[in-house]
Motif scaffolding. Structure first.
Motif, short mmCIF file in Angstrom:
data_model
loop_
_atom_site.label_atom_id
_atom_site.label_comp_id
_atom_site.label_asym_id
_atom_site.label_seq_id
_atom_site.Cartn_x
_atom_site.Cartn_y
_atom_site.Cartn_z
N ASP A 1 1.78 1.09 -1.65
CA ASP A 1 0.58 1.94 -1.63
C ASP A 1 0.48 2.83 -0.40
O ASP A 1 -0.46 3.61 -0.24
CB ASP A 1 -0.69 1.08 -1.76
CG ASP A 1 -0.84 0.07 -0.62
OD1 ASP A 1 -0.34 0.32 0.49
OD2 ASP A 1 -1.46 -0.99 -0.86
N LYS B 1 3.42 -4.88 -0.78
CA LYS B 1 2.33 -4.10 -1.39
C LYS B 1 2.00 -2.89 -0.53
O LYS B 1 1.72 -1.79 -1.05
CB LYS B 1 1.09 -4.98 -1.56
CG LYS B 1 1.23 -6.05 -2.64
CD LYS B 1 -0.05 -6.87 -2.74
CE LYS B 1 0.04 -7.91 -3.86
NZ LYS B 1 -1.19 -8.73 -3.96
N THR C 1 0.10 1.98 2.82
CA THR C 1 -0.65 1.50 3.99
C THR C 1 0.27 0.96 5.08
O THR C 1 -0.13 0.85 6.24
CB THR C 1 -1.65 0.40 3.57
OG1 THR C 1 -0.93 -0.66 2.91
CG2 THR C 1 -2.70 0.96 2.61
#
Length: 239
Positions: free
Chosen positions: A25, A21, A27
């Motif tokens: 995104d 994830k 991060t």
């Protein structure tokens, strides 16, 4: 490096999902590839460097195989072809063709025969306790073959009796083994302790040794490795 993160097995799934994830995104940042050194760039990215690299690889394979096994050289050929043809399916077609050629070689047939023979020997009608435990092995004949058998046997942890017609012949066999082990120590393929342990496991005997029959009476296995002279072999079997 090849590894960006090390986690406990219990946390693997959770961390893998979190990382996936995060990569989506933004991060979690992708690790940057390590910059090649000047030497690595020369070897990997220039024709002269690649030539030198493959030359050294071929020398190493030749040294380890003595040219008796064609498959390592076919593997090198496939890697070189794949690097030269990175896109498309030609590299896979080339691998299939090389595999087919190797499967038809005499070496392939011989290795398959060895494998089948070893497998067949494991399947027999006797019980598991039928084999006699072997601790001491006697080798008759201290020539090249006999000394070689004694060397390998001692390296496997067995006590070895090495016998020949006289002390001179036995001495040559022991020297052959000693020289081979010294070379292994020099090349760091064996420690001095292992070398000395192997040498101490070998007892040299000759026809002049009054105790050779007593020594042989305690052997669990006797291997005949004298030269091909039928009358000599018959006398040895009789003894």
């Amino acid at each position: 490096g090849l590894v960006d993160l090390v986690v406990a097995p219990q946390s693997l799934e959770k961390v893998a999902i979190h990382t996936a994830k995060g990569l989506v995104d933004g991060t979690v940042k992708k690790s940057k590839p390590k910059k090649k050194s000047l030497l690595n760039r020369f070897i990997e990215d220039t024709p002269p460097g690649q030539y030198m690299m493959w030359q050294q690889i071929n020398k190493l394979v030749q040294k380890n195989t003595n040219g008796n096994y064609p498959s390592p050289f076919a593997i090198i050929d496939c890697v070189k072809y794949g690097l030269a043809h990175p896109s498309g399916n030609d590299k896979f077609k080339h691998e299939r063709e090389q595999f087919t050629k190797l499967a038809q070689t005499n070496e392939s047939e011989a290795l398959i025969g060895i494998f089948d023979g070893m497998t067949a020997m494991k399947k027999h009608q006797y019980g598991e306790d039928a084999a006699v435990p072997v601790k001491k092995v006697a080798v008759i004949g201290a020539g090249l073959m006999g000394a070689g058998i004694a060397q390998v046997t001692a390296q496997k942890g067995y006590e070895v009796l090495l016998k020949d017609r006289d002390d001179v012949a036995v001495g040559r066999g022991l020297s052959y083994m000693s020289d081979n082990w010294d070379k292994k120590v020099k090349r760091r393929r064996m420690t001095k302790f292992e070398r000395n342990k192997n040498m101490s496991a070998v007892v040299g005997l000759s026809d002049d040794s009054e105790s050779w029959k007593k020594h042989f009476s305690g052997a669990d296995l006797v291997i005949e490795a004298v030269f091909e002279e039928i009358n000599l072999k018959r006398r040895i079997v009789e003894e």
